[in-house]
Design an enzyme around this catalytic site. Structure first.
Site, PDB file in Angstrom:
ATOM      1  N   LYS A 289       0.860  -1.060  -0.025  1.00  0.00           N
ATOM      2  CA  LYS A 289      -0.190   0.104   0.002  1.00  0.00           C
ATOM      3  C   LYS A 289       0.846   1.304  -0.106  1.00  0.00           C
ATOM      4  O   LYS A 289       1.627   1.439   0.779  1.00  0.00           O
ATOM      5  CB  LYS A 289      -0.940  -0.069   1.274  1.00  0.00           C
ATOM      6  CG  LYS A 289      -1.812   1.253   1.262  1.00  0.00           C
ATOM      7  CD  LYS A 289      -2.956   0.904   0.035  1.00  0.00           C
ATOM      8  CE  LYS A 289      -4.216   0.268   0.513  1.00  0.00           C
ATOM      9  NZ  LYS A 289      -5.334   0.191  -0.413  1.00  0.00           N
TER      10      LYS A 289
ATOM     11  N   THR B 157      -3.520  -5.343   0.962  1.00  0.00           N
ATOM     12  CA  THR B 157      -3.044  -4.021   1.287  1.00  0.00           C
ATOM     13  C   THR B 157      -3.717  -3.262   1.779  1.00  0.00           C
ATOM     14  O   THR B 157      -3.307  -2.080   2.526  1.00  0.00           O
ATOM     15  CB  THR B 157      -2.675  -3.043  -0.356  1.00  0.00           C
ATOM     16  OG1 THR B 157      -3.987  -2.903  -0.814  1.00  0.00           O
ATOM     17  CG2 THR B 157      -1.907  -4.038  -1.183  1.00  0.00           C
TER      18      THR B 157
ATOM     19  N   ARG C 169      29.872  33.197  -9.364  1.00  0.00           N
ATOM     20  CA  ARG C 169      28.607  32.921  -9.879  1.00  0.00           C
ATOM     21  C   ARG C 169      27.690  32.454  -8.716  1.00  0.00           C
ATOM     22  O   ARG C 169      28.192  32.319  -7.792  1.00  0.00           O
ATOM     23  CB  ARG C 169      28.480  31.756 -10.974  1.00  0.00           C
ATOM     24  CG  ARG C 169      29.157  30.426 -10.263  1.00  0.00           C
ATOM     25  CD  ARG C 169      28.920  29.232 -11.380  1.00  0.00           C
ATOM     26  NE  ARG C 169      29.230  28.016 -10.543  1.00  0.00           N
ATOM     27  CZ  ARG C 169      28.871  26.642 -11.225  1.00  0.00           C
ATOM     28  NH1 ARG C 169      28.243  26.841 -12.177  1.00  0.00           N
ATOM     29  NH2 ARG C 169      29.141  25.377 -10.655  1.00  0.00           N
TER      30      ARG C 169
ATOM     31  N   GLN D 273      30.178  19.211  -8.335  1.00  0.00           N
ATOM     32  CA  GLN D 273      30.750  17.993  -7.935  1.00  0.00           C
ATOM     33  C   GLN D 273      31.573  18.266  -6.723  1.00  0.00           C
ATOM     34  O   GLN D 273      31.525  17.467  -5.923  1.00  0.00           O
ATOM     35  CB  GLN D 273      31.364  17.217  -9.100  1.00  0.00           C
ATOM     36  CG  GLN D 273      30.588  16.898 -10.033  1.00  0.00           C
ATOM     37  CD  GLN D 273      30.440  17.928 -11.411  1.00  0.00           C
ATOM     38  OE1 GLN D 273      30.439  19.272 -11.043  1.00  0.00           O
ATOM     39  NE2 GLN D 273      29.985  17.432 -12.684  1.00  0.00           N
TER      40      GLN D 273
ATOM     41  N   HIS E  28      20.229  27.268 -12.094  1.00  0.00           N
ATOM     42  CA  HIS E  28      20.888  28.122 -12.803  1.00  0.00           C
ATOM     43  C   HIS E  28      20.497  29.536 -12.546  1.00  0.00           C
ATOM     44  O   HIS E  28      19.380  29.651 -12.530  1.00  0.00           O
ATOM     45  CB  HIS E  28      21.033  28.015 -14.126  1.00  0.00           C
ATOM     46  CG  HIS E  28      21.678  26.617 -14.546  1.00  0.00           C
ATOM     47  ND1 HIS E  28      23.073  26.165 -14.437  1.00  0.00           N
ATOM     48  CD2 HIS E  28      21.228  25.372 -15.069  1.00  0.00           C
ATOM     49  CE1 HIS E  28      23.271  25.031 -14.656  1.00  0.00           C
ATOM     50  NE2 HIS E  28      22.042  24.514 -15.107  1.00  0.00           N
TER      51      HIS E  28
END
Length: 294
Positions: free
Chosen positions: A12, A57, A170, A221, A249
């Site tokens: 479920k 379920t 940035r 990263q 971005h």
């Protein structure tokens, strides 16, 4: 050629349960979404429709509500373990249970008044087998963070389709999805000899935030690794961290047509397409994950 039944499970999904603890005038709220998946001796139900091995379920849904009443809902990992162990221990035909819980945060605005606290969701996935072994993965999703400077991106591969300009200053923003796997029989304990999942979660979350804020990033990263590493260095009960970091971005708006400079002040926040950075950071020699991440 023989036709055989492959891996399977049923359950479920997304049972929404809200539990109110009434401590006099002061109330405490837990708002969760619980999904159960069970597997075991299910050959005959698939082949012939014999339901003798099947726990409906609907019964799984009712168990979630009944356990919320009987046991309350404390840390979601503990609630998930309670459910998973129950399904395996009470049903001879069930050999494995997977319980996933999402918890939605509420901010107290009075003794019994609350407001939803942002979009962040706490998560966990628990697996429990008939041999008594359990695996716990805690985590969160939609933790939105932003550094308005301290991020660069340059020195990347350039081919005939590259138009991206190198950046030395940035905006770096992402909506963190993080999951961390608890090592077997490790970690600090709380009352009753159980692991203190609440403290573990709070401190792992703080590690993620501190690493994001404190890393001068040359790539998302690099930031991902720093976040995972910070959790592992601080939390001995955690053996692996997996992160998904969409790069939200922010592009500088060209204000030259209006006779204005734009010295990293005005940005357009794009929602798509976006870079998606994913990775795992783990201790050397960490125990195998098994089905924990599934």
């Amino acid at each position: 050629m023989a036709i055989v039944l492959g891996p399977n499970r049923y359950g479920k999904a997304e049972t929404r349960v809200v539990h109110v603890t009434r401590d006099g005038e002061v109330h405490h709220l837990k708002d969760c979404n619980v999904s159960v998946s069970l597997s075991g001796e299910m050959e005959q139900v698939h082949r012939s429709g014999d339901n003798a091995a099947v726990l409906p379920t609907d019964s799984q849904k009712n168990t979630v509500y009944a356990f919320a009443k009987k046991h309350g809902i404390g840390e979601i990992e503990e609630f998930a373990l309670l459910l998973a162990r129950h399904f395996v221990d009470s049903q001879p035909t069930i050999h494995h249970a997977r319980v996933a819980v999402e918890e939605y945060g509420w901010e107290r605005r009075g003794p019994h008044s609350f407001a939803r606290s942002g979009t962040e969701v706490r998560t966990c996935v628990v697996h429990h087998d008939r041999d008594g072994s359990s695996a716990v993965v805690s985590g969160l999703r939609d933790l939105v963070v932003l550094n308005s400077t301290g991020s660069e991106f340059h020195g990347f591969v350039q081919d005939e389709y590259t138009t991206l300009a190198p950046a030395t200053d940035r905006v770096l923003a992402t909506a963190v999805t993080a999951r961390w796997r608890h090592a077997p029989y490790a970690g600090r304990t709380g009352s009753g000899g159980e692991r203190d999942y609440g403290r573990s979660y709070a401190e792992a979350r703080e590690c993620l935030l501190d690493a994001f804020a404190g890393t001068h990033s040359l790539s998302l990263q690099q930031t991902l690794f720093a976040m995972g590493e910070r959790v592992l260095l601080a939390r001995p009960e955690i053996c692996e961290v997996r992160l998904e970091l969409p790069n939200k971005h922010h592009f500088l708006v060209d204000l030259a047509p209006f006779g204005m400079d734009n010295d990293n002040e005005v940005y357009f926040a794009a929602d798509r397409p976006y870079g998606l950075i994913e990775g795992a950071v783990l201790r050397d020699g960490a125990p195998p994950a098994g089905p924990a991440w599934d």
